[in-house]
Structure formats: C-alpha cells, structure tokens
Design an enzyme around this catalytic site. Structure first.
Site, PDB file in Angstrom:
ATOM      1  N   ALA A 187      59.863  71.442 -99.642  1.00 34.18           N
ATOM      2  CA  ALA A 187      59.959  72.747 -98.982  1.00 34.18           C
ATOM      3  C   ALA A 187      60.584  72.623 -97.601  1.00 34.18           C
ATOM      4  O   ALA A 187      60.717  71.524 -97.070  1.00 34.18           O
ATOM      5  CB  ALA A 187      58.581  73.384 -98.859  1.00 34.18           C
ATOM      6  N   ASN A 188      60.950  73.756 -97.037  1.00 29.20           N
ATOM      7  CA  ASN A 188      61.395  73.823 -95.648  1.00 29.20           C
ATOM      8  C   ASN A 188      60.220  74.262 -94.796  1.00 29.20           C
ATOM      9  O   ASN A 188      59.347  74.977 -95.271  1.00 29.20           O
ATOM     10  CB  ASN A 188      62.483  74.893 -95.501  1.00 29.20           C
ATOM     11  CG  ASN A 188      63.853  74.365 -95.796  1.00 29.20           C
ATOM     12  OD1 ASN A 188      64.044  73.616 -96.737  1.00 29.20           O
ATOM     13  ND2 ASN A 188      64.806  74.767 -94.985  1.00 29.20           N
ATOM     14  N   ARG A 189      60.268  73.922 -93.534  1.00 27.07           N
ATOM     15  CA  ARG A 189      59.300  74.447 -92.595  1.00 27.07           C
ATOM     16  C   ARG A 189      59.630  75.902 -92.336  1.00 27.07           C
ATOM     17  O   ARG A 189      60.721  76.212 -91.869  1.00 27.07           O
ATOM     18  CB  ARG A 189      59.478  73.739 -91.257  1.00 27.07           C
ATOM     19  CG  ARG A 189      58.505  72.678 -90.975  1.00 27.07           C
ATOM     20  CD  ARG A 189      58.712  72.237 -89.539  1.00 27.07           C
ATOM     21  NE  ARG A 189      58.626  70.791 -89.449  1.00 27.07           N
ATOM     22  CZ  ARG A 189      57.488  70.126 -89.477  1.00 27.07           C
ATOM     23  NH1 ARG A 189      56.339  70.756 -89.602  1.00 27.07           N
ATOM     24  NH2 ARG A 189      57.492  68.816 -89.392  1.00 27.07           N
ATOM     25  N   SER A 190      58.734  76.799 -92.655  1.00 23.31           N
ATOM     26  CA  SER A 190      58.937  78.212 -92.348  1.00 23.31           C
ATOM     27  C   SER A 190      57.631  78.955 -92.501  1.00 23.31           C
ATOM     28  O   SER A 190      56.961  78.838 -93.521  1.00 23.31           O
ATOM     29  CB  SER A 190      59.965  78.823 -93.313  1.00 23.31           C
ATOM     30  OG  SER A 190      59.991  80.228 -93.181  1.00 23.31           O
TER      31      SER A 190
END
Ligand code: CTP
Ligand code: CA
Length: 233
Positions: free
Chosen positions: A33-36
């Site tokens: 995942a991406n950091r968000s």
C-alpha cells in the site's frame, strides 16, 4: 445528470473525487500500500459539497467517516478503484474529477490463496514479483465523450516539486495539478496540514502551509471561480 437541489457556487456541478490509499493483496494477511490517510480527499469532498456540488467519492480503505450527503463507493485495489471511477464517469457527466488517491503503482503479480509461511530460519525471503497498476488519472484524462470537463491530479513529490509536477501534468494529460512536498520532515502523510503548489495551464500558485480542510476549501473555491470563467483554465 443528477438533479441538484443544493445551493452555492457549485450548485448543479457534479464532481468525482478519488481518495485514500489502495491495498494490493499479496496473500490473505498481507498487502502492498501507499501511505495515505485519505484526509485531503475527504476534506475536498466535503468542501465541494459545502459549495453546493454533487459529489461522488471513491475511496480506498481509510479510518475516516465519509462526508454525509454525497455518494460514496469503497474499494480496496487500484483496479477496483479504476473500474468504479470509469463506470461513474460513463454514467455521470462530471464537471470535475479530482484524483487525490494515493494509488499503489504496482501490485503483487501473484496473490496467494493461503498465507505465505516462513519455512525455516535460514530461508531467503520469497521473491516479490510486481505488475503495474492502471493509472486512473491518466485514464480519466483521455479524450472521450465521458471525460470530465476538468481533470485534476495531485502530485506527491519529495524533491524538485514544481518541475516533477509539471512533467506529471503533461504526462497524464490532466488539466491542473496540485503538487505537494511529501519529503522527510514535511509531515504531510497522515498529518493534518498540507503545503501545495497549484499548477493550471496559465498560472502557478504557491499556497502557504494550511490545514487540509483549508486547502480543500481554497481548491473548491478556485474551481467555482473557474466555472464562472472557464476560458482561463
Ligand atoms: N494516480 C492514479 N492512478 C495511479 C497512480 C496515480 O490515478 N495508478 C493519480 C494520483 O491520484 C494523483 C496523480 O495520479 O492524482 C499523481 O500520482 P503520483 O503517485 O504522484 O504520480 P505517478 O504518476 O504515479 O508517478 P510517481 O509515483 O512515479 O511519482
Ligand atoms: Ca505513484
């Protein structure tokens, strides 16, 4: 076209917002995942609705409560987000689409049905093969009868922010880009503030460091102004 009974400078305008990260499964217990946090996108959905817009929010997994009143669809992966966004764009003539989502650029090439187990203490970690994910912003930007009138991207950069963002604007085919510096020390990812550069075809604005809600309100207002004078994009 949905009938709007809202009031405000964006009354009658349909806006699509993508928000949050995407999760790309590797096995039943792991994902890439991406950091968000989704905060900027949710704040934008709310600010647009506050100015009267009909908002369709397409969200990856977040811990946030979606703004009341609008249409919300949840998804997990980039491909699901793409399918929801393109389907929405085919059924609604969007005046604006704003892609704030931090979409995972790659996904594991193989999703294992069972949890990948360690086999012994001296084993090498399993190799991780990746495949590219679809670019939702680029696909929404493609010329087509269902293209939103104005397509806006966000650009997360850690260095030479404006130059990278300009290159991204050209590469994606979108109309505006909101660039933010997410480099070490910026505290943007997960934080409550953001410092952005808004790049349209004819102007560049460096905004001060503001709360994500204030960035959202300014962007919504900038959009409302543009709809009054759409010739200067
Ligand atoms: N975006 C998207 N789909 C993707 C990747 C990005 O819709 N698969 C959108 C994001 O929502 C954002 C914009 O494209 O509005 C820019 O995302 P960013 O990650 O900064 O750009 P990339 O083109 O993926 O380039 P890179 O990560 O290499 O900087
Ligand atoms: Ca990316």
């Amino acid at each position: 076209r949905r009938q709007s009974r809202r009031i405000g400078p964006l009354a009658g305008k349909n806006c699509l917002v993508t928000a949050g990260p995407t999760h790309e499964p590797l096995d039943p217990v792991r994902y890439l995942a991406n950091r968000s946090s989704g905060k900027q996108g949710y704040a934008l959905a709310e600010a647009l609705a506050d100015l009267g817009a009909e908002v369709t929010l397409i969200s990856g997994p977040t811990a946030l409560r979606p703004p009341a009143g609008g249409a919300v669809s949840f998804c997990e992966t980039a491909r699901q987000m793409r399918d929801l966004a393109l389907k929405a764009a085919r059924s609604t003539a969007f005046d604006a689409a704003i892609c704030t989502a931090a979409v995972a650029d790659w996904r594991p090439a193989h999703v294992q049905d069972q949890k990948i187990k360690k086999t012994g203490k001296d084993d090498l970690p399993p190799p991780l093969a990746l495949l590219p994910n679809p670019d939702i912003l680029a696909e929404l930007s493609e010329p087509s009868p269902s293209r939103p009138r104005l397509v806006i991207g966000f650009a997360a950069e850690t260095e030479t922010v404006e130059a990278h963002a300009r290159a991204k604007l050209a590469r994606k085919g979108c109309d505006w880009i909101v660039a933010n510096n997410v480099g070490a020390g910026s505290d943007v990812m997960g934080g409550s503030e953001n410092q952005v550069i808004l790049i349209t075809q004819d102007k560049v604005e460096h905004w001060p460091r503001l709360s994500k809600e204030e960035v959202a309100r300014r962007l919504a207002t900038t959009l409302a102004d543009w709809f009054l004078k759409p010739h200067k994009s």
